[in-house]
Design an enzyme around this catalytic site. Structure first.
Site, PDB file in Angstrom:
ATOM      1  N   TYR A  29       5.995  12.690 -17.792  1.00 60.24           N
ATOM      2  CA  TYR A  29       4.959  12.074 -16.963  1.00 60.24           C
ATOM      3  C   TYR A  29       5.480  11.788 -15.557  1.00 60.24           C
ATOM      4  O   TYR A  29       6.595  11.301 -15.384  1.00 60.24           O
ATOM      5  CB  TYR A  29       4.503  10.745 -17.568  1.00 60.24           C
ATOM      6  CG  TYR A  29       3.661  10.897 -18.814  1.00 60.24           C
ATOM      7  CD1 TYR A  29       2.426  11.553 -18.777  1.00 60.24           C
ATOM      8  CD2 TYR A  29       4.092  10.381 -20.024  1.00 60.24           C
ATOM      9  CE1 TYR A  29       1.650  11.686 -19.916  1.00 60.24           C
ATOM     10  CE2 TYR A  29       3.326  10.500 -21.179  1.00 60.24           C
ATOM     11  CZ  TYR A  29       2.104  11.149 -21.114  1.00 60.24           C
ATOM     12  OH  TYR A  29       1.349  11.278 -22.248  1.00 60.24           O
ATOM     13  N   LYS A  75      16.067 -15.252 -37.482  1.00 61.01           N
ATOM     14  CA  LYS A  75      14.740 -15.231 -36.851  1.00 61.01           C
ATOM     15  C   LYS A  75      14.362 -13.797 -36.467  1.00 61.01           C
ATOM     16  O   LYS A  75      15.229 -12.906 -36.446  1.00 61.01           O
ATOM     17  CB  LYS A  75      14.752 -16.148 -35.626  1.00 61.01           C
ATOM     18  CG  LYS A  75      15.760 -15.743 -34.564  1.00 61.01           C
ATOM     19  CD  LYS A  75      16.021 -16.864 -33.561  1.00 61.01           C
ATOM     20  CE  LYS A  75      17.033 -16.437 -32.511  1.00 61.01           C
ATOM     21  NZ  LYS A  75      17.462 -17.571 -31.660  1.00 61.01           N
TER      22      LYS A  75
END
Ligand SMILES: *Cc1c(COP(=O)(O)O)cnc(C)c1O
Length: 382
Positions: free
Chosen positions: A270, A57
């Site tokens: 940041y 999956k």
């Protein structure tokens, strides 16, 4: 895996295994299909007389469905599990004759698509069972029992009813799923096995399956007729309490785009979350959260986090992980391995998936399945 700074012995290379041919590449995901096939053989051996399937999956846990399936098919795997119909159709395109189970079960109205691609749903409720029974003449299905997950599955108390209604379909598998098989001594494992045995008794001739990767290693050996590992095939450690029994499959390398020296007290990235405690040499590499590096691997003054191997030396992330970049403190790395254009390792022999996950406050499964679409992907070994 050790998490200390230091030289990693002996096998870590300074360069990715497959030297990139395109000088414009900044991130390369290398998938070792021979290791994948080998891991499947390891799990097959551990499964004893049970068949070993493969859960593929989420695009084979982020590593690429078609190449992964081809490697598994050539190793001898014949039974695959995907999450949904769309993944099932993609899997069917790779193999005409493999058995392909869809773990979502029967989404209302999806029966025709399932039939068209010869996909077998894992029916998770009496309602699904009834809808599937009317969708064709004795259509094949897995019957999924809930032994504690409370996510999918027919409750054990409804097993008699399920057996009754299943007369209108052709069950090919009865299954259940463990809640915490990675915890070897968790008493819940035993309770789930007992509950599953109850339900399974009503489907005496039908093959049974309960084990994901970790459950293959449980002392109870709940292998039944078919085991269905995913994570371990792709190099994840199914036994966090012990040495990893499988080989790494994914290697991730990124390129240094820029380096600089900064003074003590300077901040990086940041919001200035990390402050250099000393004069430091830092390097900016070309991967970020858009590539699947978790923002949780951000390093601030209070919390060390992600690491990359630079010339065999573990170098910490500094500051916030941004969309396209991560900054490393390469002060302790060999200078000739930390130049603009050099490659660093984010996952591989020297940085295991579990280590990367723990440092980002997540799990290895998420690290794998989030590997971004922007990487150049290299498949080797088949
Ligand atoms: C994902 C999944 C698996 C595979 O689990 P791993 O821990 O990756 O081995 C097996 N069974 C079901 C029902 C699953 O959803």
């Amino acid at each position: 895996m050790g998490v200390e700074m230091g030289i990693i012995e002996p096998a870590v290379r300074l360069r990715p295994r497959t030297e990139p041919s395109d000088p414009a590449e900044t991130g390369v995901l290398s998938v070792d299909l021979a290791a994948l096939a080998d891991n499947w053989r390891t799990m097959t051996r551990l499964a004893g007389s049970a068949e070993c399937g493969a859960v593929v999956k989420a695009d084979a846990y982020g590593l690429g469905l078609a190449p992964a399936m081809r490697a598994l098919l050539s190793a001898g795997c014949r039974t695959f599990f995907v999450a949904n119909v769309v993944e099932g159709e993609a899997a069917r395109a790779v193999s005409q004759d493999a058995a392909i189970y869809v773990l979502d079960g029967l989404v209302p109205g999806a029966a025709r698509r399932l039939f068209a691609a010869d996909l077998v749903p894992a029916l998770g409720s009496l309602g699904e069972l009834d809808e599937w029974a009317t969708a064709g003449r004795k259509p094949k299905a897995a019957i999924h029992f809930d032994t504690g997950m409370n996510r999918f599955g027919i409750p054990i108390r409804d097993a008699a009813q399920a057996a009754e209604r299943a007369r209108h379909i052709a069950p090919t598998l009865v299954m259940s799923h463990f809640v915490s098989a990675q915890m070897r001594d968790e008493p819940r494992n035993e309770r789930q096995i007992e509950a599953f045995l109850d339900a399974r008794a009503r489907f005496a001739d039908i093959p049974a399956s309960m084990a994901n990767s970790s459950a293959v290693f449980l002392p109870q050996r709940p292998h039944f007729d078919l085991v269905r590992p995913g994570y371990a095939l792709f190099g994840g450690n199914p036994t966090p309490y012990a040495e990893c029994p499988v080989r790494p499959v994914a290697r991730l390398h990124a390129r240094i785009l820029s380096t600089r020296e900064i003074e003590p007290g300077a901040t990086v990235g940041y919001d200035g979350l990390w402050t250099a405690p000393r004069r430091a040499r830092i390097a900016t590499i070309g991967v970020g959260y858009a590539d699947g590096v978790p923002v949780g691997a951000t390093a601030c003054d209070a919390k060390p986090a992600g690491e990359a191997l630079v010339g065999g030396v573990r170098c910490p992330f500094v500051g916030r992980v941004s969309m396209d970049y991560v900054v490393l403190d390469v002060t302790d790395a060999p200078r000739d391995a930390a130049q603009r254009g050099d490659w660093v390792e984010l996952l591989g022999d020297g940085v295991c998936i579990e280590d990367a996950a723990a440092r980002a406050g997540t799990i290895g499964y998420e690290i794998l399945t989030r590997l971004g679409a922007r990487f150049s992907r290299r498949y080797a070994g088949i």
